[in-house]
Write a protein that holds these residues in place. Structure first.
Motif, mmCIF file in Angstrom:
data_model
loop_
_atom_site.group_PDB
_atom_site.id
_atom_site.type_symbol
_atom_site.label_atom_id
_atom_site.label_comp_id
_atom_site.label_asym_id
_atom_site.label_seq_id
_atom_site.Cartn_x
_atom_site.Cartn_y
_atom_site.Cartn_z
ATOM 1 N N ALA A 268 -2.373 4.448 2.629
ATOM 2 C CA ALA A 268 -0.935 4.697 2.761
ATOM 3 C C ALA A 268 -0.435 5.631 1.658
ATOM 4 O O ALA A 268 0.410 6.495 1.900
ATOM 5 C CB ALA A 268 -0.165 3.376 2.719
ATOM 6 N N ARG B 269 2.571 -0.743 -4.301
ATOM 7 C CA ARG B 269 2.161 -1.834 -3.403
ATOM 8 C C ARG B 269 0.650 -1.906 -3.216
ATOM 9 O O ARG B 269 0.163 -2.790 -2.523
ATOM 10 C CB ARG B 269 2.824 -1.641 -2.032
ATOM 11 N N ALA B 270 -0.092 -0.975 -3.835
ATOM 12 C CA ALA B 270 -1.538 -0.878 -3.580
ATOM 13 C C ALA B 270 -2.311 -0.862 -4.894
ATOM 14 O O ALA B 270 -2.742 0.203 -5.353
ATOM 15 C CB ALA B 270 -1.834 0.374 -2.770
ATOM 16 N N ASN C 180 -4.557 0.422 10.575
ATOM 17 C CA ASN C 180 -4.219 -0.838 9.911
ATOM 18 C C ASN C 180 -4.411 -2.031 10.842
ATOM 19 O O ASN C 180 -4.859 -3.107 10.417
ATOM 20 C CB ASN C 180 -2.777 -0.788 9.414
ATOM 21 N N GLY D 249 -3.918 0.061 1.748
ATOM 22 C CA GLY D 249 -2.856 0.440 0.814
ATOM 23 C C GLY D 249 -3.128 1.792 0.185
ATOM 24 O O GLY D 249 -2.222 2.630 0.042
ATOM 25 N N GLN E 23 4.517 3.308 -2.181
ATOM 26 C CA GLN E 23 3.227 2.879 -1.631
ATOM 27 C C GLN E 23 2.225 2.610 -2.748
ATOM 28 O O GLN E 23 1.420 1.674 -2.669
ATOM 29 C CB GLN E 23 2.682 3.945 -0.673
ATOM 30 N N SER E 24 2.274 3.416 -3.796
ATOM 31 C CA SER E 24 1.368 3.234 -4.925
ATOM 32 C C SER E 24 1.595 1.896 -5.606
ATOM 33 O O SER E 24 0.642 1.196 -5.981
ATOM 34 C CB SER E 24 1.557 4.375 -5.928
#
Length: 413
Positions: free
Chosen positions: A310, A329-330, A284, A307, A326-327
Motif C-alpha cells: 500500500a 500503518r505498515a 489484499n 501494508g 500508509q507508512s
C-alpha cells in the motif's frame, strides 16, 4: 532499442525538447506529468519551450524517476554529471554468476544431481537470501554451482515427469538469479535470465513456476519503462492461472495474488489511482485467505506484505500525505525477510521525502542500511534521496546524508 535509450537526435536537443520528447513517449499529458512532479501544466510548458531554465537538481531527479531516465547526463546533455540513477555497482561475484549462466554444461560428461537434491539446495538459497544482511554476497556464493547443476538436470532428467520437475526448478533458479543481478550493470544478463526462466517454466507446465517467471518478466518490462508489456504479462498470466488456483496449493494462490499487485504497481506508475487501488484490493483479498504466517519465498506475498504494498502504491501515485498515512500503518518489523524489510523502509523514506519531511526519511534510510546494507546500496530511490539531501542548504542535513553515503560506499568510488 530499449524504451529508456536515447537516440542520436537527442545529442543536439536542448533540455526542454528532450523533456517533451520523453514525456510524450510515456504517454503523459502536461497536466498529468506536472501533477507527478508537483508543478503546473504551465510550468511544464514553460520548461519545454525554453522560457524557464533547466530545473535544479532535486526537480531533475524527480523528473528522471518519473520518466525512468537512467543516466542523468543522458537526460540533461551535460556529460560532466554522468550519474546512473537506477543501477548500482557491480558485485564482485557477478562475473562468476555470468560465467555460469553463459556456460554450456550440456557439453560435459558431468552427472546432474537428483532433482530433489536441487530443490533442497534452492530452498536453502532462498532462506539465505531472506536472512542475510549481505544477501547478494550469500547468493553470489551459491548461484554458480546451483545454476550449472540445474541446467544439467533439466537436460538429463528422465522420465518426462522428472524432466518437467527439473525444468520447474531451473525456472526458479533463474528467478533467484534475477534477484542477484537486478540493479547491477548487467541489463543484458538480466533479460537473458528472465527469458530463459520463462521458457523453462512453460516447458515444465507447472502453474507456480509460470507465475513466478511471469511476475519477474513483468517487473523487467516495467523497470525498462514498457508499461504496456508489463500489463500484458500480468493480466494474461493471471487470467490463465485463475482456473487452476482453486485446486492448486498455497504457493500458487499467493502467486496469483502477487500478479494482481504487479498490476496495481504498474497502474500506480501510470498515475491511474482508481485502477491501482482496485488491483491492490484484489491482491489484499487473496492475502486475507492465506495462512496468517505464510510468506511466499520469491515474491514475499503474504498478509504481512500488503501494508508495504500500500505504501508503494501511494508513493508511485505521488500522494505524499497518503503515503505517510500508509507508512504509519505498515511497520517494517512485520516483514520476516531482511532485504524485503529494508526495501519497505526505503519506500517509507520515499513517502516522507515526498511529504517534505527529510528527517524522518533519513531515519528510515539509516534503518534500512542496518537491516540490509546490500539492499540500500543498490537502490536507486535511496540514492536519489541522498543526492538531494547532499544538495541541501542545511549543513546538518548534508553531513548526515554524507555519513550514510560513506557507509553505503557510494562516495568511495
Amino acid at each position: 532499442m530499449p524504451p529508456d535509450a536515447t537516440p542520436e537526435p537527442f545529442d543536439d536537443l536542448p533540455f526542454g525538447r528532450r523533456l517533451k520528447l520523453l514525456r510524450t513517449r510515456r504517454g503523459l499529458t502536461r497536466d498529468s506529468f506536472g501533477g507527478l512532479v508537483g508543478k503546473s501544466a504551465s510550468w511544464v510548458k514553460s520548461v519545454e519551450s525554453g522560457r524557464l531554465a533547466t530545473p535544479k537538481l532535486s526537480i531533475l531527479l524527480r523528473i528522471a524517476e518519473i520518466l525512468r531516465v537512467r543516466d542523468l547526463a543522458q537526460f540533461t546533455g551535460d556529460q560532466s554529471v554522468a550519474v546512473d540513477l537506477f543501477t548500482g555497482p557491480g558485485h564482485p561475484r557477478l562475473p562468476a554468476v555470468r560465467a555460469s549462466i553463459n556456460g554450456l554444461p550440456a557439453l560435459t560428461a558431468r552427472q546432474a544431481p537428483p532433482v530433489a537434491h536441487l530443490r533442497a539446495r534452492l530452498d536453502r538459497a532462498w532462506r539465505a537470501r531472506h536472512s542475510s544482511p549481505h544477501h547478494r554476497e550469500a547468493l553470489g556464493r551459491l548461484l554458480p554451482d546451483l545454476i550449472t547443476d540445474a541446467q544439467l538436470a533439466a537436460r538429463q532428467a528422465e522420465p518426462r515427469a522428472q524432466r518437467r520437475a527439473a525444468q520447474a526448478v531451473l525456472a526458479e533458479v533463474y528467478a533467484l538469479s534475477q534477484f542477484f543481478i537486478a540493479y547491477q550493470p548487467a541489463a543484458d544478463l538480466l533479460w537473458r535470465v528472465a527469458e530463459r526462466g520463462m521458457v523453462a517454466a512453460q516447458d515444465s507446465g507447472d502453474v507456480h513456476a509460470i507465475g513466478v517467471s511471469s511476475w519477474l518478466m513483468a517487473q523487467a518490462h516495467r523497470d525498462a519503462g514498457d508499461w504496456d508489456a508489463a500489463d500484458a504479462v500480468t493480466t494474461q498470466t493471471a487470467a490463465a492461472l485463475e482456473p487452476h488456483v482453486a485446486d492448486a496449493g498455497t504457493p500458487a494462490r499467493a502467486m496469483w495474488g502477487a500478479l494482481a499487485f504487479e498490476s496495481a504497481y504498474t497502474a500506480a506508475r501510470r498515475g491511474e489511482t482508481g485502477v491501482a487501488w482496485g488491483y491492490w484490493d484484489t491482491a489484499n483479498a487473496v492475502a486475507d485467505r492465506l495462512p496468517t504466517a505464510y510468506y511466499h519465498p520469491v515474491t514475499s506475498f503474504s498478509q504481512a506484505i500488503m501494508g508495504a504494498h500500500a505504501v508503494t502504491v501511494a508513493v508511485e501515485l505521488r500522494a505524499g500525505g497518503e503515503s505517510v498515512r500508509q507508512s504509519e500503518r505498515a511497520p517494517a518489523g512485520a516483514i520476516p525477510s531482511r532485504p524485503r524489510r529494508a526495501r519497505h523502509e526505503i519506500e517509507q523514506a520515499r513517502a516522507y521525502h515526498l511529504d517534505a519531511r527529510p528527517e524522518e526519511a533519513m531515519s528510515l534510510l539509516e534503518q534500512a542500511q542496518k537491516a540490509a546494507p546490500e539492499t540500500i546500496r543498490y537502490n536507486g530511490y535511496a540514492r536519489r534521496i541522498l543526492a538531494e539531501e547532499m544538495d541541501s542548504r542545511d549543513a546538518s542535513r548534508r553531513h548526515r546524508a554524507s555519513a550514510l553515503s560513506h557507509k553505503m560506499e557510494l562516495l568511495a568510488s
